[in-house]
Design an enzyme around this catalytic site. Sequence first.
Site, PDB file in Angstrom:
ATOM      1  N   CYS A  14       5.229  -6.302   1.581  1.00 30.96           N
ATOM      2  CA  CYS A  14       5.599  -4.885   1.686  1.00 30.96           C
ATOM      3  C   CYS A  14       4.851  -4.202   2.839  1.00 30.96           C
ATOM      4  O   CYS A  14       5.084  -4.523   3.988  1.00 30.96           O
ATOM      5  CB  CYS A  14       5.376  -4.199   0.336  1.00 30.96           C
ATOM      6  SG  CYS A  14       6.147  -2.578   0.252  1.00 30.96           S
ATOM      7  N   TYR A  15       3.902  -3.307   2.538  1.00 30.60           N
ATOM      8  CA  TYR A  15       3.160  -2.654   3.629  1.00 30.60           C
ATOM      9  C   TYR A  15       2.487  -3.707   4.511  1.00 30.60           C
ATOM     10  O   TYR A  15       2.437  -3.569   5.740  1.00 30.60           O
ATOM     11  CB  TYR A  15       2.106  -1.704   3.052  1.00 30.60           C
ATOM     12  CG  TYR A  15       1.286  -0.994   4.108  1.00 30.60           C
ATOM     13  CD1 TYR A  15       1.793   0.096   4.791  1.00 30.60           C
ATOM     14  CD2 TYR A  15      -0.002  -1.436   4.424  1.00 30.60           C
ATOM     15  CE1 TYR A  15       1.057   0.739   5.770  1.00 30.60           C
ATOM     16  CE2 TYR A  15      -0.757  -0.799   5.411  1.00 30.60           C
ATOM     17  CZ  TYR A  15      -0.227   0.286   6.079  1.00 30.60           C
ATOM     18  OH  TYR A  15      -0.966   0.917   7.054  1.00 30.60           O
TER      19      TYR A  15
ATOM     20  N   GLU B 208       4.532 -10.539  -6.771  1.00 31.87           N
ATOM     21  CA  GLU B 208       3.492 -10.548  -7.805  1.00 31.87           C
ATOM     22  C   GLU B 208       3.956  -9.923  -9.122  1.00 31.87           C
ATOM     23  O   GLU B 208       3.283 -10.079 -10.135  1.00 31.87           O
ATOM     24  CB  GLU B 208       2.225  -9.830  -7.297  1.00 31.87           C
ATOM     25  CG  GLU B 208       2.304  -8.314  -7.140  1.00 31.87           C
ATOM     26  CD  GLU B 208       2.924  -7.854  -5.824  1.00 31.87           C
ATOM     27  OE1 GLU B 208       3.633  -8.658  -5.180  1.00 31.87           O
ATOM     28  OE2 GLU B 208       2.723  -6.680  -5.453  1.00 31.87           O
TER      29      GLU B 208
ATOM     30  N   LYS C 107     -10.352 -10.979 -17.557  1.00 31.77           N
ATOM     31  CA  LYS C 107     -10.519 -11.083 -19.011  1.00 31.77           C
ATOM     32  C   LYS C 107      -9.818 -12.310 -19.611  1.00 31.77           C
ATOM     33  O   LYS C 107     -10.402 -13.043 -20.403  1.00 31.77           O
ATOM     34  CB  LYS C 107      -9.956  -9.814 -19.657  1.00 31.77           C
ATOM     35  CG  LYS C 107     -10.209  -9.702 -21.132  1.00 31.77           C
ATOM     36  CD  LYS C 107     -11.541  -9.056 -21.352  1.00 31.77           C
ATOM     37  CE  LYS C 107     -11.831  -8.734 -22.784  1.00 31.77           C
ATOM     38  NZ  LYS C 107     -13.102  -8.008 -22.884  1.00 31.77           N
TER      39      LYS C 107
ATOM     40  N   ASP D 254     -17.137 -11.087 -23.627  1.00 30.13           N
ATOM     41  CA  ASP D 254     -17.720 -11.168 -22.278  1.00 30.13           C
ATOM     42  C   ASP D 254     -19.193 -11.570 -22.322  1.00 30.13           C
ATOM     43  O   ASP D 254     -19.595 -12.551 -21.685  1.00 30.13           O
ATOM     44  CB  ASP D 254     -17.583  -9.830 -21.531  1.00 30.13           C
ATOM     45  CG  ASP D 254     -16.142  -9.350 -21.507  1.00 30.13           C
ATOM     46  OD1 ASP D 254     -15.247 -10.190 -21.688  1.00 30.13           O
ATOM     47  OD2 ASP D 254     -15.923  -8.144 -21.329  1.00 30.13           O
TER      48      ASP D 254
ATOM     49  N   HIS E 160       8.157  -7.603  -3.859  1.00 31.45           N
ATOM     50  CA  HIS E 160       6.857  -7.884  -4.485  1.00 31.45           C
ATOM     51  C   HIS E 160       6.913  -9.145  -5.347  1.00 31.45           C
ATOM     52  O   HIS E 160       7.370  -9.093  -6.487  1.00 31.45           O
ATOM     53  CB  HIS E 160       6.418  -6.682  -5.327  1.00 31.45           C
ATOM     54  CG  HIS E 160       6.056  -5.515  -4.481  1.00 31.45           C
ATOM     55  ND1 HIS E 160       4.779  -5.286  -4.037  1.00 31.45           N
ATOM     56  CD2 HIS E 160       6.825  -4.539  -3.941  1.00 31.45           C
ATOM     57  CE1 HIS E 160       4.759  -4.204  -3.268  1.00 31.45           C
ATOM     58  NE2 HIS E 160       5.987  -3.734  -3.191  1.00 31.45           N
TER      59      HIS E 160
ATOM     60  N   GLY F 144       0.851  -1.184   0.000  1.00 32.06           N
ATOM     61  CA  GLY F 144       0.000   0.000   0.000  1.00 32.06           C
ATOM     62  C   GLY F 144       0.885   1.230   0.000  1.00 32.06           C
ATOM     63  O   GLY F 144       2.071   1.139   0.304  1.00 32.06           O
TER      64      GLY F 144
END
Length: 508
Positions: free
Chosen positions: A80-81, A169, A364, A225, A167, A53
């Site tokens: 992290c945060y 990710e 998606k 979609d 991180h 964050g």
Amino acid sequence: METVLVLDFGAQYSQLIARRVRECRVYSELIPYDTPVDEIAARKPRGLILSGGPASVYADEALSIDPAIFELGIPILGICYGMQLMTSDLGGTVARTGKSEFGKTELRISSEGLLFDDLPQSQTCWMSHTDSVTEPPEGFEATGSTDSSPVAVMEDRERKLFGIQCHPEVVHTPHGTDILKNFLFEACDCSPTWTVVSIIEDSVAAIREQVGDEKVICGLSGGVDSSTAALLVHRAIGENLICIFVDHGLLRMNEAEQVIDAFGNHFRIPLVHVEAQERFLSKLTGVTEPERKRKIIGEEFIRTFEDQAHQLEGARFLVQGTLYSDVIESGTRDAAKIKSHHNVGGLPLDMDLELVEPLRNIFKDEVRNVAAELGLPDNMVWRQPFPGPGLAIRIIGEVTEERLRILREADFILQEEVRRAGLYRKLWQSFCVLPAIRSVGVMGDSRTYAYPIIIRAVTSEDAMTADWARLPYELLEVVSNRIINEVDGVNRVALDISSKPPSTIEWE
Ligand code: XMP
């Protein structure tokens, strides 16, 4: 379903964490950081991840959580945060060391813990922080460090609490997914069972439970979609689904035919084709302001659906292809409204129809996998997004038949050449824009005074940000020549080289 919940503390890319977890075939959802602990516990997650964050744990407005979360006995990974919050809540020390780390950083693993099990002892990771953990809480072992972070990784294996400063990710942490896998499969004891087949089975069951024997209508645009949503509902309830395709006169070349062919002929799903060109275009006469255009088109969709619902007695449900990214985006509490986005299904909330949203938890790229599994033809699975208000928001100025004709023809040429160059799937979107201005040119020996066409092509992961695509000059040359020569009313082609932000993908 085994679930890992990501508590979102407002990091720019929190949703990436959920995406990475899903790529490991474990279902994951993003939830607000202040979701009550008993609500979290009630969902029986296999694990929790506290995201990064922008704030410091020392800031007045620092986002906090109920420390009871650490008592749930659920494995938790703080990133992290999230790691710093875990540290300060559990009695460790987070300090302003004055040594920020941004970008690629060398991480050294000092003792083999769980997160880095079987991973290199020294590796590159992506950092983005100012505060650092200098003392882990009691019960934790510091298992990794960098030059500026004495505690870059910490683990309490007894309580299954883990913290990592970098991180995992982002792709710039090459072993990031392996770190997450260790957390998911070693700490949380998850199994990789969340697959396309399980998504389909689960949503078919959920749709049957929601709608029972009732009639359901689906606003079908032909995009991936709404098409996928329709196929899922059709698999669940068969003939009780009726699709409604509204041709508002703002579609691209041959679009209506393609949709009718795919659904009516190939899938044999009952499809009502509403020819509403006149209805929409007459309402747009004289309108130039972008938001007014969007509102008018939205309103007309509502009215068209109402008419159809009345004709199809007993339809109580409306299917819409809302995606997980739409849900995340609209969940941003203080986000300024940039555009009144809508898609066909997003509108008729005052229609007294209950919504069926089978893709609400799906990204998606996952939708595309589901679509392929359900047998949607490749050309529809990989269709680039097309906005609900259609060409109306690509004509800058008043929408007229003549401008629609020009834009359609130019766009058709661009699509054809982009496909010929093998770039269609590599681009998030590629399309033409027609601004209602004219410039002077010369053709043969005569003066022309005609419209320009602007080429817009972008790359993107999820449309939240986008970069202008570096289209090859050869392609641009062919497209420009063809548009100017083949489309009556155009004498100039320009290229849009703006990224998002600060621009947006569409011009209006
Ligand atoms: P912007 O222009 O906001 O667009 O950068 C982001 C993405 O959303 C699409 N878009 C829409 N899609 N209804 C839709 O279904 C809309 O009203 C709408 N407006 C924009 C746009 O094409 C891009 O992919």
